[in-house]
Design a protein around this motif. Structure first.
Motif, mmCIF file in Angstrom:
data_model
loop_
_atom_site.group_PDB
_atom_site.id
_atom_site.type_symbol
_atom_site.label_atom_id
_atom_site.label_comp_id
_atom_site.label_asym_id
_atom_site.label_seq_id
_atom_site.Cartn_x
_atom_site.Cartn_y
_atom_site.Cartn_z
ATOM 1 N N ILE A 124 0.879 -1.183 0.000
ATOM 2 C CA ILE A 124 0.000 0.000 0.000
ATOM 3 C C ILE A 124 0.914 1.229 0.000
ATOM 4 C CG2 ILE A 124 -1.647 1.314 1.425
ATOM 5 C CD1 ILE A 124 -2.588 -1.420 2.560
ATOM 6 N N THR A 125 0.554 2.232 -0.775
ATOM 7 C CA THR A 125 1.322 3.490 -0.761
ATOM 8 C C THR A 125 0.583 4.502 0.106
ATOM 9 O OG1 THR A 125 2.214 3.075 -2.952
ATOM 10 C CG2 THR A 125 2.240 5.351 -2.217
ATOM 11 N N LEU A 126 1.292 5.021 1.075
ATOM 12 C CA LEU A 126 0.704 6.037 1.954
ATOM 13 C C LEU A 126 1.328 7.384 1.588
ATOM 14 C CD1 LEU A 126 -1.044 6.856 4.368
ATOM 15 C CD2 LEU A 126 0.801 6.132 5.887
ATOM 16 N N VAL A 127 0.534 8.235 0.977
ATOM 17 C CA VAL A 127 1.052 9.536 0.530
ATOM 18 C C VAL A 127 1.075 10.510 1.704
ATOM 19 C CG1 VAL A 127 0.623 11.517 -1.000
ATOM 20 C CG2 VAL A 127 0.269 9.180 -1.847
ATOM 21 N N VAL A 128 2.252 11.120 1.895
ATOM 22 C CA VAL A 128 2.422 12.169 2.897
ATOM 23 C C VAL A 128 2.668 13.453 2.113
ATOM 24 C CG1 VAL A 128 3.976 13.048 4.694
ATOM 25 C CG2 VAL A 128 3.349 10.639 4.665
ATOM 26 N N ILE A 173 3.121 -4.502 3.426
ATOM 27 C CA ILE A 173 4.045 -3.372 3.570
ATOM 28 C C ILE A 173 3.320 -2.078 3.189
ATOM 29 C CG2 ILE A 173 6.147 -2.332 2.594
ATOM 30 C CD1 ILE A 173 7.220 -5.191 2.338
ATOM 31 N N ILE A 174 3.533 -1.050 4.021
ATOM 32 C CA ILE A 174 2.963 0.268 3.675
ATOM 33 C C ILE A 174 4.152 1.186 3.372
ATOM 34 C CG2 ILE A 174 1.539 2.196 4.449
ATOM 35 C CD1 ILE A 174 0.049 0.267 6.279
ATOM 36 N N LEU A 175 4.236 1.606 2.117
ATOM 37 C CA LEU A 175 5.353 2.461 1.697
ATOM 38 C C LEU A 175 4.944 3.926 1.783
ATOM 39 C CD1 LEU A 175 6.137 0.467 -1.558
ATOM 40 C CD2 LEU A 175 7.490 0.404 0.541
ATOM 41 N N VAL A 176 5.799 4.742 2.367
ATOM 42 C CA VAL A 176 5.480 6.175 2.474
ATOM 43 C C VAL A 176 6.002 6.895 1.232
ATOM 44 C CG1 VAL A 176 5.913 8.281 3.809
ATOM 45 C CG2 VAL A 176 5.424 6.125 4.992
ATOM 46 N N ASP A 177 5.134 7.696 0.621
ATOM 47 C CA ASP A 177 5.497 8.475 -0.574
ATOM 48 C C ASP A 177 5.351 9.958 -0.209
ATOM 49 O OD1 ASP A 177 5.614 9.727 -3.056
ATOM 50 O OD2 ASP A 177 3.687 8.955 -3.766
ATOM 51 N N ASN A 178 6.482 10.670 -0.129
ATOM 52 C CA ASN A 178 6.429 12.094 0.220
ATOM 53 C C ASN A 178 6.167 12.926 -1.034
ATOM 54 O OD1 ASN A 178 8.598 10.736 2.231
ATOM 55 N ND2 ASN A 178 7.414 12.311 3.260
ATOM 56 N N ALA A 179 4.905 13.210 -1.275
ATOM 57 C CA ALA A 179 4.525 14.054 -2.424
ATOM 58 C C ALA A 179 4.323 15.465 -1.871
ATOM 59 C CB ALA A 179 3.262 13.520 -3.070
ATOM 60 N N ALA A 180 5.457 16.161 -1.655
ATOM 61 C CA ALA A 180 5.431 17.433 -0.909
ATOM 62 C C ALA A 180 5.241 18.646 -1.813
ATOM 63 C CB ALA A 180 6.729 17.569 -0.134
ATOM 64 N N GLY A 181 4.751 19.717 -1.226
ATOM 65 C CA GLY A 181 4.673 21.000 -1.921
ATOM 66 C C GLY A 181 3.291 21.616 -1.860
ATOM 67 N N ALA A 182 3.242 22.924 -2.107
ATOM 68 C CA ALA A 182 1.983 23.693 -2.149
ATOM 69 C C ALA A 182 1.139 23.474 -0.890
ATOM 70 C CB ALA A 182 1.206 23.364 -3.414
ATOM 71 N N TYR A 213 -5.050 0.859 -2.454
ATOM 72 C CA TYR A 213 -3.589 0.750 -2.485
ATOM 73 C C TYR A 213 -2.909 2.128 -2.497
ATOM 74 C CZ TYR A 213 -4.259 -4.199 -2.887
ATOM 75 O OH TYR A 213 -4.625 -5.496 -2.613
ATOM 76 N N THR A 214 -3.693 3.187 -2.525
ATOM 77 C CA THR A 214 -3.130 4.536 -2.381
ATOM 78 C C THR A 214 -3.954 5.271 -1.333
ATOM 79 O OG1 THR A 214 -2.610 4.511 -4.740
ATOM 80 C CG2 THR A 214 -2.396 6.626 -3.618
#
Ligand code: ASP
Length: 328
Positions: free
Chosen positions: A31-35, A62-71, A88-89
């Motif tokens: 699973i992708t966990l967007v931060v 597994i939960i993968l952290v995805d740092n989609a930062a900005g704004a 999954y997101t």
């Protein structure tokens, strides 16, 4: 005729496959966990601790952290709003869910209708901190220094709509003093610059400031909770209310969200796993050690968290409109 005979079983199979997918969720696919902020910052910290605590209840997925930062957190939120609603997101966001609708003028998604709400995680107070070289050692001295330096003073934040932006606005308005704000993609890089003396001040969650205050890498002047906190590193830091700013109170919630249309049974599995994680002694210990209060009340329920966020939008909208700050 023959073609028609084939169409019916294929449609039926497609339906079965989807049902089976939801029943097997999450299976072995990560699973992708967007931060929506930088790695190493307070939102990221909550996400990484939660990813670990939710792994076991989700069958070891597994939960993968995805740092989609900005704004100010809107890039990451938009990424999840537009993602496939298959569980999954996911998105871990904070009070920005309540401030973005007012602060970000052309917000490309709807906080109220583009997400399934999976539940609330914690409440985190904030701290007003400065570079270690700032020549003030208590709030009264900080005020004198601010008055002497006026708009030359720099105040870091994580972009429009971020918790640090919100707290900074309230701080400037409480003191009746504008400052020069410096936006970053998260308060992790901002903290590096505060510690290095490139920026004067920041207001950030205790989950990012406690260890730096303890290590004397930054100075702490106030907390935004109504009363002092009991954490060893923060117990001597006065609250803004105690300093005479009667209405000054900011608490940053963090919540878990999925794209609109995520199947109900997948949402239920995620909420069940969240509830188990919030009772995990390791997760609670890590969070409490950094001044965060893990949710134990009904706001862990998706419908209650939705109501809570709606109430936060209604609470902050007039305050932010009055401050007159917007971002395109
Ligand atoms: N604490 C940041 C904020 O100002 C976000 C982050 O970097 O986690 O909202």
């Amino acid at each position: 005729m023959n073609a028609l005979k084939f169409v019916v079983p294929l449609v039926a199979m497609a339906g079965m496959t989807f049902g089976a997918m939801a029943a097997d969720y999450p299976g072995t696919k990560p699973i992708t966990l967007v931060v929506p902020f930088s790695a190493g910052g307070p939102t990221d910290r909550v996400a990484r601790d939660l990813a670990e605590a939710m792994r076991k209840p989700l069958g070891g997925t597994i939960i993968l952290v995805d740092n989609a930062a900005g704004a100010g957190g809107s890039i990451g939120a938009n990424k999840v709003a537009k993602a496939a609603p298959d569980g999954y997101t996911l998105l871990l966001h904070h009070i920005g869910m309540a401030t973005m609708p007012t602060l970000v003028r052309n917000i490309p998604f709807k906080v109220e209708s583009d997400f399934e709400y999976l539940g609330m995680i914690n409440d985190v107070p904030m701290t007003i901190i400065s570079r270690p070289t700032l020549p003030a050692n208590n709030f009264a001295e900080l005020r004198d220094w601010l008055q002497a330096n006026k708009a030359k003073v720099n105040l870091a934040n994580a972009g429009v709509g971020a918790a640090s932006h919100l707290c900074g606005l309230l701080f400037m308005s409480a003191l009746g003093q504008p400052m020069t704000t410096v936006p970053y993609k998260g308060t992790a890089p901002a903290m590096t610059d505060v510690m290095g003396g490139q920026v004067d001040l920041m207001c950030d969650q205790t989950t990012n400031t406690t260890q730096q205050i303890e290590g004397k890498k930054v100075k702490a002047f106030a907390v935004t909770s109504p009363k002092r906190l009991t954490t060893a590193a923060l117990k001597d830091v006065p609250s803004m209310q105690e300093l005479g700013f009667k209405d000054f109170q900011v608490s940053i919630f963090h919540g878990l969200y999925a794209p609109k249309g995520t199947p109900a049974d997948v949402q239920k599995k995620l909420n069940d796993a969240l509830k188990i994680a919030l009772k995990d002694p390791d997760f609670i210990k890590k969070q409490e050690g950094l001044g965060a209060v893990v949710v134990t009340d009904k706001r862990v329920e998706p419908a209650e968290h939705r109501k809570f966020v709606a109430a936060e939008i209604a609470k902050w909208s007039p305050v932010l409109k009055a401050a007159g700050v917007y971002a395109e």
